[in-house]
Design a protein around this motif. Structure first.
Motif, short mmCIF file in Angstrom:
data_model
loop_
_atom_site.label_atom_id
_atom_site.label_comp_id
_atom_site.label_asym_id
_atom_site.label_seq_id
_atom_site.Cartn_x
_atom_site.Cartn_y
_atom_site.Cartn_z
N UNK A 123 11.25 -106.89 -21.40
CA UNK A 123 11.04 -106.86 -22.85
C UNK A 123 12.40 -106.79 -23.55
N UNK A 124 12.54 -107.49 -24.69
CA UNK A 124 11.61 -108.48 -25.24
C UNK A 124 11.63 -109.78 -24.44
N UNK A 125 10.67 -110.64 -24.75
CA UNK A 125 10.60 -111.93 -24.06
C UNK A 125 11.85 -112.75 -24.34
N UNK A 126 12.30 -113.46 -23.33
CA UNK A 126 13.50 -114.29 -23.48
C UNK A 126 13.24 -115.50 -24.38
N UNK A 127 14.22 -115.91 -25.16
CA UNK A 127 14.05 -117.11 -25.99
C UNK A 127 14.18 -118.40 -25.20
N UNK A 135 20.51 -113.07 -15.04
CA UNK A 135 20.04 -112.95 -16.43
C UNK A 135 21.03 -112.14 -17.27
N UNK A 136 21.48 -111.02 -16.73
CA UNK A 136 22.39 -110.19 -17.50
C UNK A 136 23.69 -110.93 -17.84
N UNK A 137 24.19 -111.74 -16.88
CA UNK A 137 25.46 -112.43 -17.08
C UNK A 137 25.34 -113.60 -18.04
N UNK A 138 24.23 -114.33 -17.99
CA UNK A 138 24.12 -115.57 -18.76
C UNK A 138 23.23 -115.48 -19.98
N UNK A 139 22.35 -114.48 -20.00
CA UNK A 139 21.38 -114.41 -21.10
C UNK A 139 21.56 -113.15 -21.94
N UNK A 140 22.56 -112.33 -21.59
CA UNK A 140 22.82 -111.12 -22.34
C UNK A 140 21.92 -109.97 -21.92
N UNK A 141 22.21 -108.81 -22.46
CA UNK A 141 21.49 -107.60 -22.08
C UNK A 141 20.38 -107.25 -23.07
N UNK A 142 20.03 -108.16 -23.96
CA UNK A 142 19.00 -107.88 -24.94
C UNK A 142 17.63 -107.65 -24.34
N UNK A 143 17.33 -108.37 -23.26
CA UNK A 143 16.05 -108.20 -22.56
C UNK A 143 16.31 -107.46 -21.26
N UNK A 144 15.45 -106.52 -20.95
CA UNK A 144 15.63 -105.75 -19.73
C UNK A 144 14.38 -105.01 -19.33
N UNK A 145 14.43 -104.26 -18.24
CA UNK A 145 13.26 -103.53 -17.75
C UNK A 145 12.80 -102.47 -18.74
N UNK A 146 11.50 -102.43 -18.97
CA UNK A 146 10.93 -101.41 -19.83
C UNK A 146 9.77 -100.72 -19.10
N UNK A 147 9.74 -99.40 -19.17
CA UNK A 147 8.66 -98.65 -18.54
C UNK A 147 7.36 -98.83 -19.33
N UNK A 148 6.23 -98.68 -18.62
CA UNK A 148 4.93 -98.74 -19.29
C UNK A 148 4.19 -97.41 -19.17
N UNK A 149 4.84 -96.41 -18.56
CA UNK A 149 4.23 -95.09 -18.47
C UNK A 149 3.36 -94.85 -17.26
N UNK A 150 3.35 -95.81 -16.33
CA UNK A 150 2.51 -95.68 -15.14
C UNK A 150 3.32 -95.91 -13.88
N UNK A 151 2.86 -95.32 -12.80
CA UNK A 151 3.41 -95.58 -11.48
C UNK A 151 2.27 -96.07 -10.61
N UNK A 152 2.56 -96.98 -9.70
CA UNK A 152 1.54 -97.54 -8.81
C UNK A 152 1.79 -97.12 -7.38
#
Length: 347
Positions: free
Chosen positions: A249-253, A153-170
């Motif tokens: 996040x954000x969702x991929x186009x 994803x990073x190589x072909x779709x760019x770095x605009x979308x990536x892992x985002x924390x939600x403030x919780x651990x499981x």
């Protein structure tokens, strides 16, 4: 041979994709950065649509041999008061079969057995992908099934979308006894879940604020209804698994690029686990992608990828958004908001 494909990642989505492509006559290589296949984890929920997809991939019978039905569950308060029924009975009536739960290792076993049965799939372990462009030059099709931190994803779709924390651990684990209570218990800023996984064992998970340690966990759920304290007392913290809850996040186009690259599973739409749909969406992606590729053939690969993207992207992203929204409700400190969310669950 129809064409050559490399699948990056050997998790559930990657193995399912490899099976589908091989069944379609493609020469398939699977590359996995780990030196061993991931066999950790507890229970996966399999919606009837995902069960159908596994049937089409030839894995359904083996999966059902180790799965257990999930037919009744409730949302409760920490005191044990029932807030709502989870819509499992309605789901079973509509689909004609129940949702199933299966241990991750058992599902991996079923996928690996089918991969062996279809034959001639090369699995390369300990092979981290650092040059995605070289892969694309060497194969007709590149599938990124390499998770939330996808190199493809990073190589072909760019770095605009990536892992985002939600403030919780499981924290997740398995208790070596059956529980008569299944579902989730929603408290202030934390929640606890219980599901069957196999006879004599109970799958459990606890979502708590980020920074919570294993030493903190028992105290956070002290005084909650049975069997939650018992589970935390009778399971060894050394066996508990911890992961930070994140989403893409954000969702991929788009899930496809260049007429020869596609993403499946968490690489395409990683989501919080609140709806229990992570494995299901990965399986549905894999089956839809490989079905489109089979229908269009090597010469029609760009059209196949467009068809896959049209079938899966919006549906998967709606599921991811719904899961993230539910997480906001169930992890809130505001009990009135939590109770409102429970009343809105379909019965």
């Amino acid at each position: 041979m129809t064409g050559t494909a490399v699948v990056v990642g050997a998790g559930v989505g990657g193995l399912a994709t490899a099976i589908g492509l091989r069944r379609a006559g493609w020469q398939v290589t699977v590359r996995e950065r780990r030196t061993e296949l991931e066999r950790y984890g507890t229970a996966f929920a399999l919606h009837p649509t995902a069960q159908d997809a596994l049937d089409r991939l030839g894995v359904g019978e083996a999966m059902r041999g180790r799965a257990v039905p999930y037919r009744s569950a409730q949302v409760r308060t920490p005191e044990g008061r029932v807030l709502a029924q989870l819509p499992l009975e309605r789901l079973e009536r509509k689909a004609g079969r129940p949702e199933l739960l299966i241990s991750r290792p058992y599902l991996m076993d079923a996928l690996l057995a089918e991969l062996d049965a279809v034959g001639d799939v090369t699995v390369e372990l300990g092979e981290a992908v650092t040059d995605v462009a070289a892969l694309a030059a060497g194969y007709d099709l590149v599938v990124g099934a390499d998770g939330l931190r996808s190199a493809v994803r990073d190589a072909w779709f760019g770095a605009g979308s990536g892992p985002r924390k939600v403030g919780s651990v499981a924290w997740i684990g398995i208790a070596d006894f059956d529980s008569d209570i299944h579902g989730e218990t929603w408290g202030r800023g934390r929640f606890f879940g219980l599901t069957p996984v196999e006879p004599g064992r109970t799958n459990w998970y606890a979502a708590v604020p980020e920074g919570t340690t294993a030493a903190d966990l028992r105290g956070l759920f002290e005084g909650w209804h049975d069997p939650i304290p018992r589970i935390l007392t009778e399971t060894d913290p050394e066996t508990w698994l911890r992961y930070e809850m994140r989403h893409l996040f954000p969702a991929l186009p788009t899930f496809v690029q260049g007429g020869k690259v596609a993403l499946v599973g968490d690489a395409a739409h990683a989501m919080t686990p609140n709806l229990g749909q992570g494995a299901c969406t990965a399986i549905l992606d894999a089956e839809a992608l490989t079905r489109a590729v089979a229908d269009h053939g090597r010469s029609g690969l760009p059209a196949a990828l467009r068809s896959y993207d049209q079938e899966r992207r919006r549906t998967a992203q709606r599921t991811a958004l719904a899961s993230r929204t539910l997480h906001r409700f169930v992890s809130t400190e505001r009990t009135w908001l939590r109770d409102t969310a429970a009343r809105l669950l379909p019965g």
